[in-house]
Motif scaffolding. Structure first.
Motif, mmCIF file in Angstrom:
data_model
loop_
_atom_site.group_PDB
_atom_site.id
_atom_site.type_symbol
_atom_site.label_atom_id
_atom_site.label_comp_id
_atom_site.label_asym_id
_atom_site.label_seq_id
_atom_site.Cartn_x
_atom_site.Cartn_y
_atom_site.Cartn_z
ATOM 1 N N MET A 1 -7.693 21.090 -3.243
ATOM 2 C CA MET A 1 -7.252 19.759 -3.626
ATOM 3 C C MET A 1 -7.968 18.703 -2.776
ATOM 4 O O MET A 1 -8.099 18.867 -1.566
ATOM 5 N N PRO A 2 -8.471 17.616 -3.388
ATOM 6 C CA PRO A 2 -9.150 16.570 -2.603
ATOM 7 C C PRO A 2 -8.208 15.959 -1.567
ATOM 8 O O PRO A 2 -6.990 15.899 -1.753
ATOM 9 N N ASP A 3 -8.800 15.505 -0.470
ATOM 10 C CA ASP A 3 -8.013 14.849 0.561
ATOM 11 C C ASP A 3 -7.404 13.560 0.011
ATOM 12 O O ASP A 3 -8.040 12.824 -0.753
ATOM 13 N N ARG A 4 -6.171 13.297 0.430
ATOM 14 C CA ARG A 4 -5.495 12.063 0.044
ATOM 15 C C ARG A 4 -4.887 11.445 1.306
ATOM 16 O O ARG A 4 -4.118 12.098 2.010
ATOM 17 N N LEU A 5 -5.259 10.210 1.590
ATOM 18 C CA LEU A 5 -4.763 9.504 2.770
ATOM 19 C C LEU A 5 -4.112 8.204 2.336
ATOM 20 O O LEU A 5 -4.373 7.704 1.233
ATOM 21 N N ARG A 6 -3.292 7.652 3.202
ATOM 22 C CA ARG A 6 -2.561 6.451 2.820
ATOM 23 C C ARG A 6 -2.487 5.467 3.965
ATOM 24 O O ARG A 6 -2.583 5.818 5.136
ATOM 25 N N PHE A 7 -2.345 4.211 3.579
ATOM 26 C CA PHE A 7 -2.065 3.118 4.507
ATOM 27 C C PHE A 7 -0.731 2.551 4.073
ATOM 28 O O PHE A 7 -0.533 2.244 2.898
ATOM 29 N N ALA A 8 0.211 2.434 5.019
ATOM 30 C CA ALA A 8 1.596 2.137 4.636
ATOM 31 C C ALA A 8 2.162 0.951 5.407
ATOM 32 O O ALA A 8 3.045 1.112 6.257
ATOM 33 N N PRO A 9 1.686 -0.267 5.133
ATOM 34 C CA PRO A 9 2.207 -1.438 5.838
ATOM 35 C C PRO A 9 3.513 -1.940 5.227
ATOM 36 O O PRO A 9 3.798 -1.703 4.044
ATOM 37 N N SER A 10 4.283 -2.637 6.032
ATOM 38 C CA SER A 10 5.473 -3.330 5.534
ATOM 39 C C SER A 10 5.067 -4.757 5.175
ATOM 40 O O SER A 10 4.423 -5.429 5.984
ATOM 41 N N PRO A 11 5.421 -5.248 4.005
ATOM 42 C CA PRO A 11 5.031 -6.608 3.613
ATOM 43 C C PRO A 11 5.943 -7.661 4.247
ATOM 44 O O PRO A 11 6.663 -8.397 3.561
ATOM 45 N N THR A 12 5.898 -7.707 5.569
ATOM 46 C CA THR A 12 6.744 -8.635 6.319
ATOM 47 C C THR A 12 5.915 -9.682 7.055
ATOM 48 O O THR A 12 6.448 -10.427 7.878
#
Length: 460
Positions: free
Chosen positions: A1-12
């Motif tokens: 499976m291809p690598d999957r990465l995320r960026f998870a900011p809070s919209p504050t």
């Protein structure tokens, strides 16, 4: 499976350059592996999350050159988190606690006085139904904690329990679950804290690698058992050092310091911001990398230092100037036009080596058009008059300045700084700047003559 990465900011608030560090490390790592980059907006905090900040986050990361392959909002996924809650409750791993903040603080102080770790004592786990009904009748509402696997048979007997992983940035890492409290997953008002939604999303979005700041190391130790309790294998984790000012001052979305939005408005190039954000605090030399493809090749998570990544905001100016020096006219033509700057390629080639930010081009365009003020030394008046009389006929090119000043030097006996500095001041109002051999053809003979003749009105 291809690598999957995320960026998870809070919209504050608006993203700052430290947030850009995390976003870029994830996006560029994913791109290099031909994987996917997911933007997850952690907007479960209904009081502080705002749509305008969610929009700004997407605009900012697009400006950096890393638009996501997928965007999800946690506020649209509450049903998934509630399903996970029911799973944990059914397994006996989520329990209600009715203590007030004041009661919890009193217990914490008592444990400290007894030289015990100041962690929650799991009193809520052993409340009977009658006690819970009494709390409910008093108007109390429970918060819910996850039961950490830091005991053998009796949850009252908390034991040192190491949970470990091979960190992509820090090598072998472990957290002692016996030294942390059972995490609160649900507040008394029914809202979710960061911990559970993050795990559920990482599972359902098939996140393979979680790269985030090293302030999350303890969170990772706590989240790994939650992954396993929900029947999932944890992703690979990497915890990079945080970007701070040279004086150690932390960056904050609330303060707005060094926000990507403000940097963009001030005329900084996204490649300069990306180079500083990614390379500071690593073993790689900080240089201006002109494109994200090349920047991605520099990323070595294992080469990131453990100490905070300290930088001087002035470092950004040096990187930005280097990026601009490599820009062709075609790359900046539309932006120059938006600034009201003309002159075409000849103007750009004349001034680009003297720019820190693109916005500075407007100042030099004003100078080309004669819009400046300067105090001139009356003792140079004769020089200006003689120089005006020796101006050659047009057309002019880049050889004109050298030929002209050679004749002026012969006529006045001046040379070096005593010749060139007064002429530069008269023609540009600046003691330094772009080469006059390139600027004079842009001025033209009529404007150059006016600048030299104007000394009669501008001398002190």
């Amino acid at each position: 499976m291809p690598d999957r990465l995320r960026f998870a900011p809070s919209p504050t608030g608006y993203l700052h350059i430290g947030n850009a560090r995390t976003a870029l490390l994830n996006a560029l790592f994913a791109r290099r592996q031909a994987g996917a980059f997911v933007l997850r907006l952690d907007d479960t905090d209904r009081e502080r999350s705002e749509d305008r900040f969610a929009t700004a986050i997407q605009e900012d990361i697009a400006w950096l050159g890393i638009p996501p392959d997928e965007v999800v909002r946690q506020s649209e996924r509450f049903d998934r988190y509630q399903a996970a809650v029911e799973t944990l409750k059914a397994a006996g791993l989520l329990y209600p606690c009715y203590e007030t903040p004041e009661e919890l603080e009193t217990r914490r102080k008592r444990r400290l006085a007894r030289k015990l770790p100041p962690i929650y004592d799991r009193a809520g786990l052993f409340d009977d139904d009658a006690t819970r009904r009494r709390y409910e009748e008093e108007g109390r509402r429970p918060h819910w904690r996850f039961l950490l696997p830091n005991y053998e048979s009796d949850p009252r007997e908390i034991r040192p329990t190491q949970v470990g992983w091979t960190d992509l940035c820090r090598g072998e890492q472990s957290v002692d679950l016996g030294s942390v409290s059972d995490p609160v997953l649900i507040r008394a008002d029914g809202s979710f804290l960061y911990t559970l939604p993050s795990v559920v999303d990482d599972i359902e979005l098939r996140i393979s690698h979680v790269v985030r700041g090293d302030d999350h190391v303890t969170n990772t130790g706590v989240q790994i058992p939650i992954f396993k309790a929900l029947g999932a294998e944890p992703p690979r984790f990497g915890h990079h050092n945080l970007l701070v000012r040279a004086d150690g001052e932390a960056l904050s979305k609330r303060s707005g310091a060094l926000s990507l939005r403000s940097l963009r408005e001030e005329g900084y190039e996204p490649e300069a911001v990306a180079s500083l954000a990614v390379l500071t605090g690593t073993s790689t030399t900080i240089t201006a990398v002109p494109n994200l493809r090349d920047l991605a090749e520099t990323i070595d998570l294992g080469a990131i230092n453990r100490a905070p990544a300290r930088f001087e905001p002035g470092d950004l100016d040096n990187l930005n100037a280097a990026i601009l020096q490599a820009r062709s006219f075609d790359e900046v033509a539309e932006r120059l036009a938006a600034l009201g700057v003309g002159g075409g390629e000849a103007f750009w080639l004349a001034i680009r080596d003297n720019l820190v930010r693109l916005n500075d081009a407007a100042d030099w365009w004003a100078i080309v058009n004669g819009d400046f003020e300067v105090d001139l030394d009356p003792a140079d008046g004769e020089l200006f008059d003689q120089a005006a009389g020796l101006l050659p006929a047009e057309p002019w090119d880049e050889t004109t300045f050298s030929a002209w000043t050679k004749e002026v030097g012969k006529a006045t006996g001046r040379k070096g700084k005593s010749l060139f500095q007064p002429l530069r001041l008269a023609l540009t109002g600046r003691a330094s700047g772009p080469e006059l051999r390139r600027l004079m053809p842009l001025f033209g003979r009529r404007s150059t003559l006016d600048r030299l003749s104007a000394h009669r009105d501008r001398t002190r």
